[in-house]
Design a protein around this motif. Structure first.
Motif, PDB file in Angstrom:
ATOM      1  N   GLY B 104      -0.613   4.811   2.434  1.00  0.00           N
ATOM      2  CA  GLY B 104      -1.110   3.545   2.954  1.00  0.00           C
ATOM      3  C   GLY B 104      -0.035   2.850   3.756  1.00  0.00           C
ATOM      4  N   ASN B 105      -0.310   1.664   4.195  1.00  0.00           N
ATOM      5  CA  ASN B 105       0.697   0.882   4.893  1.00  0.00           C
ATOM      6  C   ASN B 105       0.703  -0.526   4.327  1.00  0.00           C
ATOM      7  N   THR B 106       1.907  -1.084   4.192  1.00  0.00           N
ATOM      8  CA  THR B 106       2.046  -2.398   3.574  1.00  0.00           C
ATOM      9  C   THR B 106       1.510  -3.466   4.514  1.00  0.00           C
ATOM     10  N   ILE B 107       0.749  -4.382   3.976  1.00  0.00           N
ATOM     11  CA  ILE B 107       0.156  -5.466   4.749  1.00  0.00           C
ATOM     12  C   ILE B 107       0.888  -6.756   4.397  1.00  0.00           C
TER      13      ILE B 107
END
Lengths: 115, 118
Positions: B104-107
């Motif tokens: 995932g990617n950090t938001i």
């Protein structure tokens, strides 16, 4: 419909106790599970988990993900009054082919640490 | 370290008025999002954008509009404010997911905008 459920919704403990917060999910296109701490303002990022069984640790906080059973836990040891906050669990699901993610949030667990 | 900046922080609107919540980020993130958080609830996605000129609806888009003319800015417009739009609004941004990695990617979130419609 994508769903994230946290438990308990509210927890009151004494300083020094250890707490475990739970998060279960049912989503399509799972990409990641994230834990946030929210005090008065915006959620503050704690952890991102993408693989099962690998514990992430930061000081007194730790978290682990089980992708087979579709849940995660957040542990806080030796709690302090500064840990009082709402803890949000969110699951990242793929929104678009370009890789944008939608975060599906649980309702949060309101943790209160009494001195 | 500005990160994601939202304005205004607080606003009271009358029913039927319109306003724009401003959001800007200085991290050169491609992806930007608008969420709303009602009391005692988690956040729900209103609109998102994967890059300048590209926007799409989230879970709760009704009553809102967005535009993305630059990478940095992603304003949210309320055209005819209704009491149901009383909420806290969070703008967020993130990098694209890394190619070839199942991750995932950090938001990252802005500080929030508290909006009351009376």
């Amino acid at each position: 419909e994508d769903k994230v459920v946290q438990s308990p919704l509210s927890l009151v403990v004494h300083e020094g106790d250890t707490v475990t917060l739970n998060c279960s999910y049912e989503v399509t296109n799972f990409r990641s599970l994230l834990w946030y701490k929210q005090e008065k303002k915006a959620p503050t990022f704690l952890f991102m988990l993408t693989s099962s069984g690998i514990e992430k640790k930061s000081g007194r906080l730790s978290s682990i993900l089980d992708k087979k059973e579709l849940f995660s836990i957040l542990n806080i040891t030796a709690t302090q009054t500064g840990d009082s906050a709402i803890y949000l669990c969110a699951v990242g699901t793929l929104l678009s082919l370009q890789g944008a993610q939608k975060l599906v949030f649980g309702q949060g667990t309101r943790l209160t640490i009494n001195p | 370290n500005a990160g994601v900046t939202q304005t205004p922080k607080f606003r009271i609107l009358k029913i039927g008025q319109s306003m724009t919540l401003q959001c800007t980020q200085d991290m050169n993130h491609n992806y930007m999002y608008w969420y709303r958080q009602d009391p005692g609830m988690g956040l729900k996605l209103i609109y998102y954008s994967v890059g300048a000129g590209i926007t799409d609806k989230g879970e709760v888009p009704n009553g809102y509009n967005v535009s993305r003319s630059t990478t940095e800015d992603f304003p949210l417009r309320l055209e005819l404010a209704a009491p149901s739009q009383t909420s806290v609004y969070f703008c967020a941004s993130s990098y694209p997911e890394q190619h070839g990695r199942s991750s995932g990617n950090t938001i990252y979130f802005g500080e929030g905008s508290w909006l009351t419609v009376v």
